[in-house]
Design an enzyme around this catalytic site. Structure first.
Site, PDB file in Angstrom:
ATOM      1  N   HIS A  90       0.850  -1.199   0.000  1.00 51.70           N
ATOM      2  CA  HIS A  90       0.000   0.000   0.000  1.00 51.70           C
ATOM      3  C   HIS A  90       0.881   1.244   0.000  1.00 51.70           C
ATOM      4  O   HIS A  90       1.972   1.249   0.572  1.00 51.70           O
ATOM      5  CB  HIS A  90      -0.987   0.023   1.182  1.00 51.70           C
ATOM      6  CG  HIS A  90      -0.353   0.067   2.554  1.00 51.70           C
ATOM      7  ND1 HIS A  90       0.055   1.238   3.153  1.00 51.70           N
ATOM      8  CD2 HIS A  90      -0.091  -0.916   3.442  1.00 51.70           C
ATOM      9  CE1 HIS A  90       0.549   0.973   4.362  1.00 51.70           C
ATOM     10  NE2 HIS A  90       0.479  -0.324   4.561  1.00 51.70           N
ATOM     11  N   ASP A  92      -0.465   4.383   0.789  1.00 56.24           N
ATOM     12  CA  ASP A  92      -0.902   5.372   1.776  1.00 56.24           C
ATOM     13  C   ASP A  92      -0.129   5.172   3.077  1.00 56.24           C
ATOM     14  O   ASP A  92       0.400   4.094   3.344  1.00 56.24           O
ATOM     15  CB  ASP A  92      -2.404   5.281   2.017  1.00 56.24           C
ATOM     16  CG  ASP A  92      -2.812   4.040   2.793  1.00 56.24           C
ATOM     17  OD1 ASP A  92      -2.511   2.928   2.310  1.00 56.24           O
ATOM     18  OD2 ASP A  92      -3.432   4.162   3.866  1.00 56.24           O
ATOM     19  N   ASP A 123       6.583   1.020   5.968  1.00 55.54           N
ATOM     20  CA  ASP A 123       5.148   0.704   5.988  1.00 55.54           C
ATOM     21  C   ASP A 123       4.376   1.687   5.110  1.00 55.54           C
ATOM     22  O   ASP A 123       3.892   2.683   5.594  1.00 55.54           O
ATOM     23  CB  ASP A 123       4.652   0.762   7.435  1.00 55.54           C
ATOM     24  CG  ASP A 123       3.199   0.387   7.583  1.00 55.54           C
ATOM     25  OD1 ASP A 123       2.686  -0.362   6.732  1.00 55.54           O
ATOM     26  OD2 ASP A 123       2.569   0.854   8.566  1.00 55.54           O
ATOM     27  N   GLU A 156      -5.146   1.671   3.137  1.00 52.28           N
ATOM     28  CA  GLU A 156      -5.009   0.608   4.144  1.00 52.28           C
ATOM     29  C   GLU A 156      -4.932   1.186   5.543  1.00 52.28           C
ATOM     30  O   GLU A 156      -5.538   0.653   6.483  1.00 52.28           O
ATOM     31  CB  GLU A 156      -3.763  -0.234   3.838  1.00 52.28           C
ATOM     32  CG  GLU A 156      -3.659  -1.520   4.666  1.00 52.28           C
ATOM     33  CD  GLU A 156      -3.014  -1.325   6.019  1.00 52.28           C
ATOM     34  OE1 GLU A 156      -3.198  -2.200   6.892  1.00 52.28           O
ATOM     35  OE2 GLU A 156      -2.319  -0.302   6.225  1.00 52.28           O
TER      36      GLU A 156
END
Length: 454
Positions: A90, A92, A123, A156
């Site tokens: 992801h 975002d 992340d 996410e």
């Protein structure tokens, strides 16, 4: 790392990977338009789409998902008859929290003490770069031996379920024999790990009203019901004296069988202050991977600066409930709502709103894909055997994919080892971990293709 052609190729690609991660981290892609411009997320989505096109992916699309964000999809066909592997990441990110607490700017990838710092570095923008590195290495060493689908989500971290809903409406899109979720991490830096379980989650907004307006605490305090005090009592009902989560009817005694988490390591990873105790009972792994956990994420009430001597008419909070494998999130929500209603004091008016949810996940670790990954990780991490751990966080999409594609095998790997400090200030990624996991993923695809042929 002992060198082989794939490892040598990925080592040579690391400067390019750093530049690309720098470009991707620069997008302030927090999927909350009240905090950051939507154009930042759109820019990151376009960057990801361009990267896939440059690698020869077909049908590259920006999918408008029902929560108002975009996920990026692409397909890279493999040899005839080869299995299909879906790679997930992801783009975002979480907001940076306290800008002043970052040693270097949150959205500027900065190298320091052998790590690369920046929001999303681990992340999960780094997870997308990991996928690119693995595929580039394979293309440079005989070709990608499987068909590859890539899906890169745009919301996410918000937990609003846009990609989940899109996948349910278009179930043919993400069909695959195996799914690799690049949004987990090694249990310890340098210890190759797959994540076999995830807790589910729900977010619940709570609002308490007691008065038609604030009152003078001298004239009315002691009799008039204070909404803030009611909220404090309600939130306190969600924990036992030892800090264990207590939601009426929700079991909190499960035991984790497998890799354990030493308390001293946890205290260091969590940066627990000297002399401060941990909460709950049971092993660290029990509490973190097998049991529910309530966290109060925020409270709406006056700050200390500017506070007046008032009895408060209204107060609110946002509560997170992490749900362990084996518990249905919908049932946990019902129990949570019933608990909050039952424990609201003084007949105060209570409003509840569920604003996000996702089911827990448990993988089948006996599947052939796990054997392929174990062999790959032994090469990428010489002298280390792959470990199987749980993760206290949530990736709601996992259960959606499991439901849609029950025959698909699923593995969770990624860059979010403890030193990465994801979701906190000064998030970072280890470039060595990025390199080794990229090697592991590339070798996994080779091993997996061979296992399907055999």
């Amino acid at each position: 790392m002992s060198q082989n052609p794939i490892a040598e190729t990925i080592a040579s690609l690391m400067p390019r990977a750093k530049q690309e991660l720098t470009e991707l981290v620069a997008f302030q892609s927090v999927a909350d338009w009240a905090q950051f411009p939507q154009s930042e997320s759109q820019g990151a989505a376009n960057w990801v789409a361009d990267a896939l096109r440059a690698e020869g992916f077909q049908n590259v699309s920006l999918l408008d998902t029902p929560d108002g964000t975009q996920s990026v999809y692409g397909f890279l066909p493999g040899p005839e008859g080869a299995p299909t592997v879906l790679l997930y990441a992801h783009y975002d990110v979480q907001p940076p929290l306290d800008d002043a607490a970052w040693v270097s700017p949150a959205f500027e990838l900065t190298e320091r003490d052998g790590r690369w710092y920046g929001r999303g570095a681990a992340d999960c923008k780094g997870g997308f770069i990991m996928h690119l590195l693995a595929l580039r290495a394979l293309k440079a060493n005989g070709g990608v031996p499987v068909s590859v689908k890539v899906i890169v989500e745009g919301s996410e971290e918000q937990g609003t379920g846009g990609l989940q809903q899109y996948a349910e409406a278009h179930p043919e899109l993400l069909t695959a024999d195996t799914i690799v979720i690049g949004d987990a991490g090694n249990f310890r830096l340098g210890l190759p790990t797959v994540t076999a379980t995830l807790r589910g989650m729900t977010l619940i907004k709570v609002k308490i009203d007691t008065l038609g307006g604030n009152l003078h605490s001298g004239m009315f305090g002691g009799v008039a019901p204070d909404a803030l005090a009611a909220l404090i009592r309600l939130l306190d009902s969600l924990r036992a004296a030892d800090g264990s989560t207590t939601v009426d009817g929700l079991a909190s005694d499960a035991v984790w069988e497998g890799l354990q988490y030493p308390e001293a390591d946890f205290r260091a990873d969590a940066r627990v202050l000297d002399g401060v105790g941990l909460i709950g009972e049971g092993t660290i792994a029990d509490r973190l991977w097998a049991r529910p956990a309530v966290t109060v994420l925020g409270i709406d009430c006056p700050p200390v600066v500017g506070a007046t001597p008032s009895v408060h008419a209204s107060a609110g909070a946002l509560i997170s409930l992490r749900v362990p494998p084996g518990v249905d999130t919908a049932e946990a929500i019902k129990l949570m709502e019933a608990h909050l209603v039952a424990h609201t004091p003084w007949q105060a008016r209570l409003e509840l709103e569920v604003v996000g949810q996702g089911q827990p996940f448990q993988a089948d670790t006996s599947s052939p894909a796990y054997a392929s990954m174990a062999a790959a990780m032994q090469v990428a991490y010489p002298g280390q055997e792959m470990q199987v751990a749980g993760m206290g966080g949530s990736i709601p999409l996992c259960n959606t994919l499991t439901t849609l594609y029950p025959e698909a095998e699923m593995l969770l790997i990624g860059l979010s080892e403890p030193e990465a400090q994801i979701h906190a200030v000064n998030e970072s990624v280890s470039p060595e971990e990025l390199e080794r996991l990229s090697v592991a993923e590339a070798l996994f695809l080779v091993n997996y293709a061979q296992s399907k042929r055999g």
